[in-house]
Design a protein around this motif. Structure first.
Motif, short mmCIF file in Angstrom:
data_model
loop_
_atom_site.label_atom_id
_atom_site.label_comp_id
_atom_site.label_asym_id
_atom_site.label_seq_id
_atom_site.Cartn_x
_atom_site.Cartn_y
_atom_site.Cartn_z
N SER A 171 -20.15 140.48 45.95
CA SER A 171 -20.14 139.15 46.56
C SER A 171 -20.83 138.14 45.65
O SER A 171 -20.34 137.04 45.43
CB SER A 171 -20.84 139.20 47.92
N ALA A 172 -21.96 138.53 45.11
CA ALA A 172 -22.74 137.59 44.30
C ALA A 172 -22.06 137.29 42.96
O ALA A 172 -21.91 136.14 42.56
CB ALA A 172 -24.15 138.15 44.06
N TYR A 225 -12.31 127.96 46.12
CA TYR A 225 -12.56 129.17 45.32
C TYR A 225 -11.23 129.86 45.00
O TYR A 225 -11.00 130.34 43.89
CB TYR A 225 -13.44 130.09 46.15
N ALA A 245 -23.10 135.30 54.30
CA ALA A 245 -22.33 136.36 53.64
C ALA A 245 -23.21 137.59 53.41
O ALA A 245 -22.81 138.72 53.71
CB ALA A 245 -21.77 135.85 52.31
N ILE A 286 -15.77 126.77 51.16
CA ILE A 286 -15.87 127.27 49.78
C ILE A 286 -14.61 128.07 49.43
O ILE A 286 -14.01 127.88 48.38
CB ILE A 286 -17.12 128.15 49.58
N MET A 340 -25.32 131.12 53.83
CA MET A 340 -24.15 130.95 54.72
C MET A 340 -23.78 132.21 55.49
O MET A 340 -22.75 132.22 56.16
CB MET A 340 -22.96 130.42 53.94
N LEU A 380 -16.80 133.95 40.41
CA LEU A 380 -16.50 132.76 39.59
C LEU A 380 -17.76 131.96 39.31
O LEU A 380 -17.87 131.29 38.30
CB LEU A 380 -15.49 131.89 40.35
N GLY A 381 -18.71 132.03 40.25
CA GLY A 381 -19.95 131.28 40.08
C GLY A 381 -20.66 131.63 38.78
O GLY A 381 -21.20 130.76 38.10
N ASN A 382 -20.63 132.90 38.41
CA ASN A 382 -21.33 133.33 37.20
C ASN A 382 -20.57 133.01 35.93
O ASN A 382 -21.14 132.62 34.93
CB ASN A 382 -21.53 134.85 37.23
N LEU A 427 -25.86 133.52 44.32
CA LEU A 427 -26.36 134.71 45.03
C LEU A 427 -25.70 134.87 46.41
O LEU A 427 -26.09 135.74 47.18
CB LEU A 427 -27.88 134.63 45.18
N SER A 428 -24.74 134.02 46.71
CA SER A 428 -24.04 134.06 48.01
C SER A 428 -24.99 133.83 49.18
O SER A 428 -24.83 134.44 50.25
CB SER A 428 -23.33 135.40 48.24
N SER A 463 -16.31 138.16 51.12
CA SER A 463 -17.56 137.92 51.85
C SER A 463 -17.65 136.48 52.34
O SER A 463 -18.41 136.17 53.25
CB SER A 463 -18.76 138.25 50.96
N1 PFF Z 1 -21.53 134.15 44.78
C1 PFF Z 1 -20.15 133.86 44.52
C2 PFF Z 1 -19.99 133.49 43.07
O1 PFF Z 1 -20.98 133.34 42.36
O2 PFF Z 1 -18.84 133.35 42.62
C3 PFF Z 1 -19.62 132.77 45.41
C4 PFF Z 1 -20.02 132.92 46.84
C5 PFF Z 1 -19.62 134.05 47.56
C6 PFF Z 1 -20.79 131.96 47.45
C7 PFF Z 1 -20.03 134.23 48.87
C8 PFF Z 1 -21.19 132.10 48.75
C9 PFF Z 1 -20.82 133.24 49.44
F1 PFF Z 1 -21.20 133.37 50.65
#
Ligand code: PFF
Length: 458
Positions: free
Chosen positions: A26-27, A113, A242, A109, A240, A30-32, A236-237, A331
């Motif tokens: 989950s973490a 996403y 997750a 999101i 919200m 795409l964010g990373n 880190l998700s 997630s």
């Molecule tokens: N953490 C995921 C990322 O870095 O791509 C995005 C994300 C997933 C944000 C789940 C929030 C979440 F609840």
């Protein structure tokens, strides 16, 4: 509440490692790999990265522990977890709103996403076709621009991504995805390391590292600080529900703190390695670090186009990026789906279809914001930029702030100690202090300074 552990009606992870991998899945997303490098580039590099790392340590880790703890203690969807825990602790039923804002944030999101994950899918195809073999920076840019200008193509990939996400969600998160993640995450990391080795020989490795790690505070704006904090939550998700919902499937005997540290460490490493691979390529090719959301899609194909075996590695890389996005997207929508199952008595499949259609529809706004609606702005932002700002910079930090307040101040020490089952009282006290004082203060200060209010107050 009694201290005997309760169970989730949705089931439980089969082992501690499954939780670690699912939460890391989950973490890491795409964010990373997509977002971190481009926002670091837009915000001048080093100073931004420093604020981001600081937020991960003093805000992200304590909130991660708090969120897992809430989930495991409540063992339901985030909305119902907040409702029952606030009742048990003798607090206001309004805490339930925290769950609701999480469901909304996840839904918002996922809508954009999915569009970005669609880009990754498109690039798998481009890679296989050899579009980038021996290509120039200009040609790579053209391929990206043409993709964004094509709403039909974007819609197609967006649709496909929503469908695959919903298939997994409908089958239940524990239905097999976690096994895939256990193998895919390490593979993605190995590929990033291969890219890093390539970047080391690009001729601009030191320049890239300097940009990423040498803080130049004059390059960091007030909004940049807010973006860095928001990204700590996003990556880190957190904030919200997750991680809360994944925590609700966690076995009672596993250590929350140790697990959280592992997830935070893995997530941060992936982002930093991605940054260290991308920026040298940016500088070696005379590209613009502040190029925006297209950054990875304009730099990495260039590297793959030039390296030996680039076709193979490039294809594999975008496939893995897609999987990383997939395991995150699940997630994002899981809190909404579990709530529909618990409260509307729906079957998982019906709940998933409804959520899928709703996110797909909203996602069309993001698809169009890159072409037909690119000039339509709200508060100087396109539809995509507005959604991103609202969720990552406002909703997630606010959610995190309230999680910190609830666990830090509204939950009894007895419940927390019982759930953490820790032998290390000192570590528990450090965490408790961070959560009660440091996290709320840090989030409030960052919010205030971003509006310029703090400068006026002091
Ligand atoms: N953490 C995921 C990322 O870095 O791509 C995005 C994300 C997933 C944000 C789940 C929030 C979440 F609840």
């Amino acid at each position: 509440m009694s201290d005997s552990p309760r169970n989730s009606i949705h089931g439980q992870w089969s082992s501690r490692w499954v939780f670690v991998f699912a939460a890391t899945g989950s973490a890491v997303g795409l964010g990373n790999i997509w977002k971190f490098p481009y926002i670091a580039g837009e915000n001048g590099g080093g100073a931004f990265v420093l604020v981001y790392l600081l937020c991960i340590a003093v805000v992200g880790l304590p909130v991660m522990i708090a969120e897992i703890l809430l989930g495991r203690r409540g063992r339901q969807s985030p909305i119902n977890t907040m409702a029952s825990l606030s009742r048990e602790e003798g607090r206001s039923p309004l805490w339930k709103l925290l769950g609701w804002s999480g469901v909304l944030a996840g839904f918002l999101i996922l809508s954009y996403y999915s569009v970005i994950a669609g880009w990754a899918l498109n690039y798998v195809l481009e890679m296989v076709n050899g579009t980038f073999t021996g290509t120039s920076a200009g040609q790579v840019q053209t391929v990206f621009d043409e993709l964004l200008a094509d709403p039909l193509k974007l819609t197609l990939w967006h649709t496909l991504f929503i469908i695959v996400t919903m298939i997994v969600v409908a089958r239940g998160v524990r239905g097999g995805l976690e096994k895939a993640v256990m193998f895919l995450m390490p593979s993605l990391f190995v590929l990033l390391v291969i890219l890093l080795a390539y970047a080391m020989n690009s001729g601009a490795f030191i320049e890239g590292l300097t940009f990423l790690f040498m803080p130049d505070f004059s390059a960091l704006t007030r909004e940049g600080v807010l973006t860095a904090m928001g990204h700590a939550f996003f990556t880190l998700s957190l904030g919200m529900g997750a991680i809360m919902i994944y925590g609700s499937y966690m076995r009672s005997q596993d250590s929350i703190a140790r697990t959280a540290i592992m997830i935070v460490f893995a997530d941060t490493m992936v982002a930093l390695v991605a940054g260290m691979a991308i920026f040298p390529i940016v500088f070696a090719n005379g590209l613009e670090p502040g190029a925006g959301p297209g950054l990875v899609f304009q730099t990495l194909p260039l590297a793959f186009g030039q390296m030996d075996g680039g076709l193979f590695f490039g294809t594999l890389f975008f496939i893995l990026l897609f999987f990383a996005a997939w395991s995150s997207s699940i997630s994002l929508i899981e809190p909404a789906v579990t709530w529909l199952v618990e409260n509307r008595n729906m079957k998982r499949i019906t709940a998933s279809i409804i959520c899928g259609i709703a996110t797909w529809l909203l996602g069309m706004g993001t698809v169009l914001s890159f072409n037909l609606w690119s000039e339509v702005k709200w508060f100087d932002r396109t539809f995509f930029e507005l959604l991103d700002f609202l969720t990552a910079n406002i909703m997630l930090p606010l959610g995190g702030l309230f999680i910190a307040i609830f666990v830090g101040w509204s939950m009894s020490r007895k419940s927390k100690v019982a759930e953490m089952a820790t032998k290390y009282l000192f570590a528990f006290n450090v965490w408790s202090f961070l959560l009660r004082y440091v996290t709320p203060l840090a989030v409030t200060v960052v919010f205030l300074q971003s509006t310029g209010l703090l400068a006026k107050l002091i």
